[in-house]
Design an enzyme around this catalytic site. Structure first.
Site, PDB file in Angstrom:
ATOM      1  N   GLN A  45       0.837  -1.195   0.000  1.00 41.73           N
ATOM      2  CA  GLN A  45       0.000   0.000   0.000  1.00 41.73           C
ATOM      3  C   GLN A  45       0.871   1.245   0.000  1.00 41.73           C
ATOM      4  OE1 GLN A  45      -3.054   0.261  -0.597  1.00 41.73           O
ATOM      5  NE2 GLN A  45      -4.280  -1.352   0.330  1.00 41.73           N
TER       6      GLN A  45
ATOM      7  N   CYS B 163     -10.423  -1.391  -3.341  1.00 39.64           N
ATOM      8  CA  CYS B 163      -9.769  -0.227  -3.950  1.00 39.64           C
ATOM      9  C   CYS B 163     -10.576   0.316  -5.118  1.00 39.64           C
ATOM     10  CB  CYS B 163      -8.357  -0.592  -4.397  1.00 39.64           C
ATOM     11  SG  CYS B 163      -8.284  -1.895  -5.648  1.00 39.64           S
TER      12      CYS B 163
END
Length: 476
Positions: free
Chosen positions: A296, A420
């Site tokens: 991330q 996401c």
């Protein structure tokens, strides 16, 4: 005809793969002028302003905010809508701010810098609620917000390298809706240590004897320091020495991917054992990773997401938990440290190996497996073999269709879905709700400040979830 040269045609400057573009001041078929003064009604999900012509045709305006009066230049017209950008601001929104980055409007990375950060976050929460509602899913109240700093947050980035026809070398990010590179001398969202490398990298790339042999640069900030990964298409001995001198002078770890086809990672400096820190209920633990593994980009928000997962799932000591799309252990490691009996499944064999190594180093009994999570039969076999009471999903943008279908046949009491992409999340959420699940918790994680991109966490429960014994399977 095959083998025949096509007759020449007049150049239009417009790709046949795009919508028809309109010069400023030209007149579309519906009679509107190409430029006009309009009031922006709202923001589209991608952050563009939305308004309508007198005949109701939608117009998406880049750089415009709700309630602003603007003069618009239409640069593309399509059958159902037109696209334009702000030529002149006549009345501005109180939410408009001065963009913090000098590359704004040219770089394609941060498209919402002209909107106050608090308003960006309100917009993202509204987008998630709207997309769920379109699929018939009602949000259980206003989404929680996981937010952090608005600059200096990005710990990894990829910069392209390009040589133009005149031999000029460019290093930076792609322009909006283009393959053209914008030279980036500084980036306000990169962590300061990576941002400080940019001027030196520009100077180095300009000095290379064979810059065309460089595809891109990957920059990563780790607990062990900064990493630069060079995509080198062909060996060049003199340039290799230049890169080594750069690494020594800057104190960075240097690796490269050499070759056009199937390049292998090669460390030019001593190979580091890269890791980053993850929160647990007891403190922190280290998660190892390698260049190319998914990591991330925003460490602060990633930590908030892990903390939220631990909080929402509560006491999971002894609970059978299935972590799908597990990567190298971003959620698996903290969940297992809380006592969960974790089976972690990932599609990439290399990341499964790293996940197993991370579990071993941390002393956690995680079962790491490789499987194609887009295959319904493989997912059904996982559910049958592990009989989980809790499932965590963290799929790529395509979502988790095969998993959601499998849950109709073999429901798991609690499902924590980390996403996401809000559109595929809404699609999958609708299938879960229509299959008997209740949406009980919802949060938006502002992983990429100044962009329209948003991460989400949704917790689903079956009506029987509260009555399940630890680790017991449900009847399908």
């Amino acid at each position: 005809m095959l083998g025949k040269r096509r007759p020449p045609r007049e150049r239009t400057g417009v790709s046949g793969l795009q919508g028809r573009q309109m010069p400023h001041g030209s007149t579309p078929a519906d009679g509107r002028t190409g430029d006009g003064t309009l009031t922006i009604e709202r923001l589209a999900h991608d952050g563009r302003g939305v308004t309508h012509s007198a005949d109701g045709k939608a117009l998406f305006v880049s750089g415009a905010l709700p309630d602003e009066r603007v003069e618009v230049a239409i640069h593309r017209t399509r059958k159902r809508f037109d696209e334009g950008h702000v030529r002149t601001l006549i009345e501005t929104s109180p939410e408009r701010v001065e963009p913090p980055c000098r590359h704004f409007t040219r770089c394609g990375g941060c498209d919402l810098q002209h909107l106050a950060v608090a308003a960006q976050r309100d917009h993202k929460r509204q987008v998630l609620v709207e997309l769920l509602a379109r699929q018939g899913v009602e949000a259980p109240g206003h989404p929680e917000l996981l937010a952090g700093r608005s600059d200096g947050y990005r710990r990894r980035a990829r910069l392209g390298v390009k040589v133009n026809a005149e031999g000029g070398v460019h290093l930076g990010f792609r322009a909006r809706e283009s393959h053209r590179l914008v030279d980036i001398q500084d980036c306000t969202i990169l962590v300061p240590e990576l941002n400080a490398l940019l001027p030196t990298l520009h100077a180095l790339v300009a000095e290379l004897e064979a810059p065309r042999q460089v595809g891109h640069l990957e920059l990563v900030s780790s607990d062990q320091g900064l990493v630069v990964v060079l995509r080198q298409l062909r060996e060049h001995t003199a340039d290799r020495q230049r890169w080594l001198a750069f690494a020594e002078a800057q104190g960075v770890h240097l690796a490269r991917l050499l070759g056009r086809d199937a390049p292998a990672l090669e460390w030019l400096t001593p190979e580091p054992a890269l890791s980053c820190r993850l929160p647990t209920q007891q403190g922190e633990l280290a998660m190892g990773f390698a260049p190319g593994d998914f990591l991330q980009a925003n460490a602060e928000i990633n930590a908030r997401m892990v903390e939220t997962a631990l909080d929402w799932l509560g006491d999971i000591d002894g609970i059978a938990l299935l972590d799908l799309f597990a990567g190298v252990g971003n959620f698996s490691l903290p969940l297992a440290s809380s006592g969960a009996d974790v089976m972690a499944v990932e599609g990439s064999p290399a990341m499964v190996e790293r996940l197993a190594s991370n579990a071993h180093v941390a002393g956690l009994p995680i079962a790491a497996r490789q499987a194609d999570l887009g295959d319904s039969e493989a997912v059904a076999e996982l559910l049958a073999s592990h009989s989980p009471a809790v499932m965590l999903l963290d799929p790529p943008r395509e979502g988790a269709e095969a998993v959601v279908r499998a849950l109709h046949e073999a429901p798991v009491p609690r499902v924590l879905y980390v996403s996401c992409d809000p559109a595929t999340l809404a699609r999958d959420a609708a299938r879960l709700v229509h299959g008997g699940y209740r949406l009980t918790r919802i949060a938006v994680a502002d992983m990429f400040v100044h962009t329209s991109h948003l991460e989400s966490l949704l917790l689903f429960e079956t009506p029987q979830a509260g009555r399940q014994t630890e680790g017991a399977p449900l009847d399908g």
